[in-house]
Design an enzyme around this catalytic site. Sequence first.
Site, short mmCIF file in Angstrom:
data_model
loop_
_atom_site.label_atom_id
_atom_site.label_comp_id
_atom_site.label_asym_id
_atom_site.label_seq_id
_atom_site.Cartn_x
_atom_site.Cartn_y
_atom_site.Cartn_z
N SER A 8 0.84 -1.19 0.00
CA SER A 8 0.00 0.00 0.00
C SER A 8 0.88 1.24 0.00
O SER A 8 2.09 1.15 -0.16
CB SER A 8 -0.94 -0.03 1.20
N TYR A 21 -4.85 6.53 -8.58
CA TYR A 21 -3.90 5.71 -7.80
C TYR A 21 -4.34 5.69 -6.33
O TYR A 21 -4.39 4.62 -5.70
CB TYR A 21 -2.50 6.30 -7.94
N LYS A 53 -5.50 2.47 -3.92
CA LYS A 53 -4.82 2.10 -2.68
C LYS A 53 -5.74 2.24 -1.46
O LYS A 53 -5.64 1.46 -0.52
CB LYS A 53 -3.54 2.93 -2.49
N1 LIG Z 1 8.06 3.09 -5.01
C1 LIG Z 1 7.23 3.72 -4.22
O1 LIG Z 1 7.48 4.85 -3.81
C2 LIG Z 1 5.97 3.04 -3.78
C3 LIG Z 1 5.23 3.66 -2.78
C4 LIG Z 1 4.07 3.09 -2.33
C5 LIG Z 1 3.64 1.90 -2.88
N2 LIG Z 1 4.37 1.31 -3.86
C6 LIG Z 1 3.84 0.06 -4.43
O2 LIG Z 1 4.86 -0.92 -4.53
C7 LIG Z 1 4.53 -1.82 -5.59
C8 LIG Z 1 5.74 -2.03 -6.46
O3 LIG Z 1 6.10 -0.83 -7.08
P1 LIG Z 1 7.60 -0.39 -7.40
O4 LIG Z 1 7.83 0.86 -6.67
O5 LIG Z 1 8.53 -1.52 -7.21
O6 LIG Z 1 7.43 0.02 -8.95
P2 LIG Z 1 8.11 -0.50 -10.29
O7 LIG Z 1 9.60 -0.46 -10.16
O8 LIG Z 1 7.47 0.29 -11.36
O9 LIG Z 1 7.63 -2.02 -10.41
C9 LIG Z 1 6.29 -2.34 -10.66
C10 LIG Z 1 6.17 -3.79 -11.07
O10 LIG Z 1 4.78 -4.10 -11.29
C11 LIG Z 1 4.69 -4.89 -12.46
N3 LIG Z 1 3.36 -4.90 -13.08
C12 LIG Z 1 2.63 -3.86 -13.55
N4 LIG Z 1 1.47 -4.31 -14.05
C13 LIG Z 1 1.46 -5.65 -13.91
C14 LIG Z 1 0.54 -6.69 -14.21
N5 LIG Z 1 -0.63 -6.46 -14.81
N6 LIG Z 1 0.87 -7.98 -13.90
C15 LIG Z 1 2.05 -8.24 -13.30
N7 LIG Z 1 2.96 -7.33 -13.00
C16 LIG Z 1 2.66 -6.04 -13.30
C17 LIG Z 1 5.74 -4.31 -13.37
O11 LIG Z 1 6.04 -5.27 -14.36
P3 LIG Z 1 6.24 -4.94 -15.93
O12 LIG Z 1 7.71 -4.80 -16.11
O13 LIG Z 1 5.66 -6.12 -16.62
O14 LIG Z 1 5.48 -3.66 -16.21
C18 LIG Z 1 6.89 -4.12 -12.38
O15 LIG Z 1 7.58 -5.34 -12.20
C19 LIG Z 1 3.32 -1.20 -6.32
O16 LIG Z 1 2.13 -1.82 -5.89
C20 LIG Z 1 3.34 0.24 -5.85
O17 LIG Z 1 2.07 0.83 -5.89
C21 LIG Z 1 5.52 1.86 -4.33
#
Ligand SMILES: NC(=O)c1ccc[n+]([C@@H]2O[C@H](COP(=O)([O-])OP(=O)(O)OC[C@H]3O[C@@H](n4cnc5c(N)ncnc54)[C@H](OP(=O)(O)O)[C@@H]3O)[C@@H](O)[C@H]2O)c1
Length: 302
Positions: free
Chosen positions: A142, A156, A160
């Site tokens: 989240s 978004y 969440k």
């Molecule tokens: N980074 C932050 O600041 C932050 C903060 C709060 C929450 N989050 C949460 O953490 C989680 C991971 O994000 P991240 O920061 O690691 O971002 P990220 O580096 O953009 O990675 C996102 C991942 O999700 C995958 N994805 C997107 N759509 C998909 C689908 N339909 N089926 C399977 N995989 C899919 C992408 O794969 P592809 O390569 O196939 O697109 C990628 O591997 C998310 O839920 C995000 O909302 C992140």
Amino acid sequence: MSNSPSTHNRPRVWLITGCTSGFGKLFVSAIVARGDKIIATARNVSALDEFKDTPNVRLLNLDVTATQGELDARATTALELFGGVDVLVNNAGYVLSGAWEELTHEQVLHQFHTNFFGQMNVTRAFLPHMRHRSSGTIIFMSSIAGWLGVAAGGPYSASKFALEGAAESLQKELSPLGIQVHLAVLGQFRTNILAEGRRQVPRPTPAIDAYDTVIETLARRQEETNGKQPGDPVRAVEWILDVVRDEGSVAGKEVGLRIVLGSDAQKIIRDQCLNTLRDLDQFDEFSRSTDFPGAGRVDAYS
Ligand SMILES: NC(=O)c1ccc[n+]([C@@H]2O[C@H](COP(=O)([O-])OP(=O)(O)OC[C@H]3O[C@@H](n4cnc5c(N)ncnc54)[C@H](OP(=O)(O)O)[C@@H]3O)[C@@H](O)[C@H]2O)c1
Ligand SMILES: *[C@@H]1O[C@H](CO)[C@@H](O)[C@H](O)[C@H]1NC(C)=O
Ligand SMILES: *[C@@H]1O[C@H](CO)[C@@H](O)[C@H](O)[C@H]1NC(C)=O
């Protein structure tokens, strides 16, 4: 299997969605380093080639937006790889931004399919297994966006907020069955989430110029934040591993539903709570005054 001291450090099998990037990818090496096993999944695992010969790692194609039938079949395959799944991390997600009036239903629905319904379907696919074993841990990634809405950040945030509510209920359904649920409420972490090509701020043609300022402000903020987020995702991943494995500084502590990660997340959640309390206090009498006179309390919720 219980969480008794004799079994709590047994090797666990993890399944994580969205492992091509960011948190997902970092989880893979961190989990292997602790002696656990991982089924690393992605829409296309050819992006995970670097792990294909890593011991204790299996790769599996899994698009979280697939139908329930397909996800159930994926779960069956996954469960055979190491003989079960102990920890499910619903990680896949992306950020869609834009003004309410400008975005189409289809754009918002796509955001919800990935960030919310996809997580529900994937979780539903693994629940029979965890329920039969009376054990397991389910983690949802989240965000502070699930606590605070900002202008042009609606889709978004909505996805969440939805996740926060659904997971809170899920925890209460599953805790009597021996299954743990956690929401990792993350601040801004340095992953690829805001990278160009990943973050999406679509606008119609012609755009509605009344929204130019809020959208440009948000887009500029995202661009400037990309790569400079205060949160270290490696630390966040280690912390989540500590919680699940009952190790490190949280060993022996009862960890509740929410795992708040990041000083920005701390501040935003605290401010949100204080502002809510202030509003409640200010309208105390007014809010109570809609009850039927003399009506007793009904403890429908706890
Ligand atoms: N980074 C932050 O600041 C932050 C903060 C709060 C929450 N989050 C949460 O953490 C989680 C991971 O994000 P991240 O920061 O690691 O971002 P990220 O580096 O953009 O990675 C996102 C991942 O999700 C995958 N994805 C997107 N759509 C998909 C689908 N339909 N089926 C399977 N995989 C899919 C992408 O794969 P592809 O390569 O196939 O697109 C990628 O591997 C998310 O839920 C995000 O909302 C992140
Ligand atoms: C997966 O990615 C590889 C490399 O980019 C590509 O050759 C392959 O066609 C993709 N497979 C699917 C099912 O999209
Ligand atoms: C979830 O499963 C249902 C039933 O198969 C399907 O209609 C839906 O498209 C699936 N995925 C999402 C993201 O809603």
